[in-house]
Design a protein around this motif. Sequence first.
Motif, PDB file in Angstrom:
ATOM      1  N   PRO A   2      54.395  50.548  70.949  1.00 14.15           N
ATOM      2  CA  PRO A   2      55.715  49.949  70.724  1.00 14.15           C
ATOM      3  C   PRO A   2      56.771  50.992  70.363  1.00 14.15           C
ATOM      4  O   PRO A   2      56.480  51.998  69.737  1.00 14.15           O
ATOM      5  CB  PRO A   2      55.504  48.996  69.559  1.00 14.15           C
ATOM      6  N   ASP A 131      67.336  46.424  74.328  1.00  7.71           N
ATOM      7  CA  ASP A 131      66.222  46.435  73.387  1.00  7.71           C
ATOM      8  C   ASP A 131      64.939  46.095  74.126  1.00  7.71           C
ATOM      9  O   ASP A 131      64.735  44.976  74.562  1.00  7.71           O
ATOM     10  CB  ASP A 131      66.457  45.437  72.244  1.00  7.71           C
ATOM     11  N   ASP A 133      60.851  46.503  73.607  1.00  7.97           N
ATOM     12  CA  ASP A 133      59.827  46.851  72.624  1.00  7.97           C
ATOM     13  C   ASP A 133      58.911  47.963  73.106  1.00  7.97           C
ATOM     14  O   ASP A 133      58.246  48.604  72.306  1.00  7.97           O
ATOM     15  CB  ASP A 133      58.986  45.618  72.274  1.00  7.97           C
ATOM     16  N   ASN A 134      58.848  48.214  74.405  1.00  9.84           N
ATOM     17  CA  ASN A 134      57.932  49.216  74.941  1.00  9.84           C
ATOM     18  C   ASN A 134      58.632  50.492  75.400  1.00  9.84           C
ATOM     19  O   ASN A 134      58.004  51.363  75.974  1.00  9.84           O
ATOM     20  CB  ASN A 134      57.137  48.621  76.109  1.00  9.84           C
TER      21      ASN A 134
END
Length: 188
Positions: A2, A131, A133-134
Motif C-alpha cells: 500500500p 488517491d 492505495d497502491n
Amino acid sequence: MPRQVFFYDQPERFVAGTVGQPGARAFYLQASARGRITSVLLEKNQVAALAERIEEVLDEALRRSGGDSAIPATAPKDLLDTAPLDLPLEQEFRVGTMALAWDSVDACLVVEAQALVEDEDEEAAESVFEDDDNGPDMLRVRLTGAMARVFAKRALDLVAAGRKPCPFCNLPLDPEGHLCPRANGYRR
C-alpha cells in the motif's frame, strides 16, 4: 504494497535543503510538524523547477484575486527560514513526479512529491493528485501563500548558492549561460 502518504497541512516547517559540498550536494525536501519529520531526496533541477513553478502559481492566484488574496507578493522577511535541515535526516524516498495546485477554497498551495517508480508505465504516471492505495509513496503538503513564498525564496537561493560567481559581476553563473551586465555583454 500500500501507498504511504506523508501528509502535512500547514506544517511548522517546509524547506529545501542540502547535504554536502557544492558539486556533490544531495538535495532534500523536508516537512515537519509536531515532532514528525519527513525528508525526500530529489535533484537540484527539480528543486529549481518546483520553486519557480510555485512563484508562477502564486503570482497567477494573486492576479486572479485582483490583489485581494492573502498571498504576499514577496517572501515575508520575518518568516524566512535559514536553519539547516532537521535531524535525523532519514530519506523516505527519491522524488520522481511532482505536482502543484492552488486550492482557492482554502486559499492554500498543495505540493505533492511522488516517489520515483523505476518501471514507470502509463498507470504509474497518472496524476499524483489521484488517491490510489497502491501507487507510489507520496509527500503531500498544504501551505499558506506566505509559507509557499518563503519556501520558494529559500529553494531558489539554495540552488544559486552552489553556482560559481561571475568574475565580473559576482552574480551566480547560470548553467545555460550568463549575460554579464558589467562586461558589456560578455557571455560566459
